[in-house]
Motif scaffolding. Structure first.
Motif, PDB file in Angstrom:
ATOM      1  N   SER A 177      36.845 -41.529  49.094  1.00 46.47           N
ATOM      2  CA  SER A 177      37.239 -40.729  47.939  1.00 46.47           C
ATOM      3  C   SER A 177      37.635 -39.363  48.459  1.00 46.47           C
ATOM      4  O   SER A 177      37.169 -38.924  49.514  1.00 46.47           O
ATOM      5  CB  SER A 177      36.083 -40.591  46.942  1.00 46.47           C
ATOM      6  N   ARG A 228      30.676 -44.374  51.885  1.00 45.51           N
ATOM      7  CA  ARG A 228      29.340 -44.846  52.231  1.00 45.51           C
ATOM      8  C   ARG A 228      29.132 -44.674  53.728  1.00 45.51           C
ATOM      9  O   ARG A 228      30.078 -44.623  54.516  1.00 45.51           O
ATOM     10  CB  ARG A 228      29.191 -46.318  51.856  1.00 45.51           C
ATOM     11  N   ASN A 259      34.861 -38.589  51.304  1.00 43.51           N
ATOM     12  CA  ASN A 259      33.504 -39.133  51.386  1.00 43.51           C
ATOM     13  C   ASN A 259      33.542 -40.644  51.281  1.00 43.51           C
ATOM     14  O   ASN A 259      34.525 -41.225  50.790  1.00 43.51           O
ATOM     15  CB  ASN A 259      32.566 -38.517  50.347  1.00 43.51           C
ATOM     16  N   PHE A 302      30.016 -37.207  53.982  1.00 44.49           N
ATOM     17  CA  PHE A 302      31.185 -36.384  53.678  1.00 44.49           C
ATOM     18  C   PHE A 302      31.871 -35.994  54.979  1.00 44.49           C
ATOM     19  O   PHE A 302      31.208 -35.771  56.006  1.00 44.49           O
ATOM     20  CB  PHE A 302      30.777 -35.086  52.960  1.00 44.49           C
ATOM     21  N   GLY A 318      34.068 -33.183  57.164  1.00 46.27           N
ATOM     22  CA  GLY A 318      33.849 -31.753  57.323  1.00 46.27           C
ATOM     23  C   GLY A 318      34.794 -30.873  56.522  1.00 46.27           C
ATOM     24  O   GLY A 318      34.569 -29.662  56.415  1.00 46.27           O
ATOM     25  N   GLN A 378      34.676 -22.761  43.148  1.00 46.58           N
ATOM     26  CA  GLN A 378      34.638 -23.853  42.172  1.00 46.58           C
ATOM     27  C   GLN A 378      33.975 -25.091  42.760  1.00 46.58           C
ATOM     28  O   GLN A 378      33.895 -25.255  43.980  1.00 46.58           O
ATOM     29  CB  GLN A 378      36.056 -24.212  41.720  1.00 46.58           C
ATOM     30  N   ALA A 379      33.513 -25.947  41.867  1.00 41.45           N
ATOM     31  CA  ALA A 379      32.977 -27.228  42.298  1.00 41.45           C
ATOM     32  C   ALA A 379      34.117 -28.151  42.733  1.00 41.45           C
ATOM     33  O   ALA A 379      35.256 -28.012  42.264  1.00 41.45           O
ATOM     34  CB  ALA A 379      32.195 -27.875  41.161  1.00 41.45           C
ATOM     35  N   PRO A 380      33.830 -29.088  43.619  1.00 43.52           N
ATOM     36  CA  PRO A 380      34.860 -30.067  43.994  1.00 43.52           C
ATOM     37  C   PRO A 380      35.304 -30.894  42.794  1.00 43.52           C
ATOM     38  O   PRO A 380      34.544 -31.115  41.851  1.00 43.52           O
ATOM     39  CB  PRO A 380      34.135 -30.945  45.027  1.00 43.52           C
ATOM     40  N   VAL A 414      37.339 -34.660  42.090  1.00 37.18           N
ATOM     41  CA  VAL A 414      37.869 -35.857  42.724  1.00 37.18           C
ATOM     42  C   VAL A 414      39.350 -36.000  42.380  1.00 37.18           C
ATOM     43  O   VAL A 414      39.732 -35.876  41.207  1.00 37.18           O
ATOM     44  CB  VAL A 414      37.054 -37.112  42.328  1.00 37.18           C
ATOM     45  N   TYR A 427      37.997 -32.635  50.886  1.00 39.13           N
ATOM     46  CA  TYR A 427      36.923 -33.374  51.519  1.00 39.13           C
ATOM     47  C   TYR A 427      37.064 -34.859  51.217  1.00 39.13           C
ATOM     48  O   TYR A 427      37.419 -35.241  50.100  1.00 39.13           O
ATOM     49  CB  TYR A 427      35.558 -32.913  51.002  1.00 39.13           C
ATOM     50  N   GLN A 475      38.678 -28.736  46.494  1.00 39.09           N
ATOM     51  CA  GLN A 475      37.780 -27.640  46.139  1.00 39.09           C
ATOM     52  C   GLN A 475      38.491 -26.313  46.354  1.00 39.09           C
ATOM     53  O   GLN A 475      38.911 -25.994  47.456  1.00 39.09           O
ATOM     54  CB  GLN A 475      36.490 -27.672  46.964  1.00 39.09           C
ATOM     55  N   TYR A 518      38.319 -35.159  47.477  1.00 42.81           N
ATOM     56  CA  TYR A 518      37.960 -34.078  46.564  1.00 42.81           C
ATOM     57  C   TYR A 518      38.739 -32.822  46.947  1.00 42.81           C
ATOM     58  O   TYR A 518      38.887 -32.505  48.131  1.00 42.81           O
ATOM     59  CB  TYR A 518      36.456 -33.787  46.628  1.00 42.81           C
ATOM     60  N   TYR A 563      40.286 -41.935  44.401  1.00 40.81           N
ATOM     61  CA  TYR A 563      39.129 -42.768  44.706  1.00 40.81           C
ATOM     62  C   TYR A 563      39.547 -44.227  44.723  1.00 40.81           C
ATOM     63  O   TYR A 563      40.609 -44.595  44.208  1.00 40.81           O
ATOM     64  CB  TYR A 563      37.991 -42.539  43.704  1.00 40.81           C
ATOM     65  N   GLY A 564      38.734 -45.040  45.364  1.00 44.37           N
ATOM     66  CA  GLY A 564      39.050 -46.447  45.461  1.00 44.37           C
ATOM     67  C   GLY A 564      40.290 -46.681  46.306  1.00 44.37           C
ATOM     68  O   GLY A 564      40.625 -45.897  47.194  1.00 44.37           O
ATOM     69  N   VAL A 611      25.344 -41.597  51.796  1.00 45.97           N
ATOM     70  CA  VAL A 611      26.686 -41.076  51.574  1.00 45.97           C
ATOM     71  C   VAL A 611      27.026 -40.102  52.689  1.00 45.97           C
ATOM     72  O   VAL A 611      26.177 -39.314  53.112  1.00 45.97           O
ATOM     73  CB  VAL A 611      26.769 -40.354  50.215  1.00 45.97           C
TER      74      VAL A 611
END
Lengths: 109, 117
Positions: free
Chosen positions: A33, A90, A88, A100, A102, A41-43, A45, A86, A37, A35, A48-49, A98
């Motif tokens: 996935s 599994r 991320n 992430f 760098g 602020q928060a990341p 998404v 970023y 940022q 993200y 994904y998938g 999880v």
């Protein structure tokens, strides 16, 4: 634990296409996935998938994967895309964990 | 879209316990995995761990000995406790809703926790 490796910094000219990569063993088995940022602020998404964009994310963002490398492509980069990105996924050593990457600082010139 | 809000002390003394709570706005706390993620200033994201309604939890091996998470469905909240903190634990702490394949679809705004005497 698994590591996901990203280039620390990438630049792109306004309107051009840029690819940001994420490399790691877990990506042979799991999708990454991505993200975005921005400072303070928060990341958020963006991909994904296999190649899914949440509602509200422009279609210039796309994702792909090959072997142990996942890629985020921005086609026609805009000034507003300047941010940290970023990945991320599994953790290949233990799928309950999880990992992430760098992070990659994208500069739009 | 769910709203997540972190709360807790912004300053914790070294060797003490960092405690944070995340409030989930839409009552979906019984349906997803819930994670804590932190980010030291100028650095990348670090997954701390997750908890599920069943009570099952998974913690980052690097923090496992110091982390406990819990979930309170009656309050639509989940919590983080990190013991024996040091300056290295100073970071912005985010709570997040985790979907399939560890996609973090929704994030709180983050809260800065500083470890200092």
């Amino acid at each position: 634990s698994s590591e996901l490796t990203q280039d620390p910094a990438v630049s792109v000219a306004l309107g051009q296409t840029v690819r940001i990569t994420c490399q790691g063993d877990s990506l042979r088995s799991y999708y990454a996935s991505w993200y975005q940022q921005k400072p303070g602020q928060a990341p958020v998404v963006v991909i994904y998938g296999k190649n899914n964009r949440p509602s509200g994310i422009p279609d210039r963002f796309s994702g792909s994967s090959s072997g142990d490398t996942a890629s985020l492509t921005i086609t026609g980069a805009q000034a507003d895309d300047e941010a940290d990105y970023y990945c991320n996924s599994r953790d290949s050593s233990n799928t309950h964990y999880v990992a992430f990457g760098g992070g990659t600082k994208l500069t739009v010139l | 879209q769910v709203q997540l809000q972190e709360s807790g002390p912004g300053l914790v003394k070294p060797s003490e316990i960092l405690s944070l709570t995340c409030t989930v706005s839409d009552g979906s706390i019984s349906s997803y995995y819930w994670s804590w993620i932190r980010q030291p200033a100028g650095k990348g994201l670090e997954w701390i761990g997750r908890i599920y309604i069943s009570g099952s939890s998974n913690y980052n091996p690097s923090l496992k000995s110091r982390v406990t998470m819990s979930l309170d469905t009656s309050r639509s909240q989940f919590s983080l406790k990190l013991t024996s903190v040091t300056a290295a634990d100073t970071a912005v702490y985010y709570c997040a809703r985790e979907g399939s394949f560890s996609v973090f679809q929704d994030w709180g705004q983050g809260t800065l926790v500083t470890v200092s005497s």
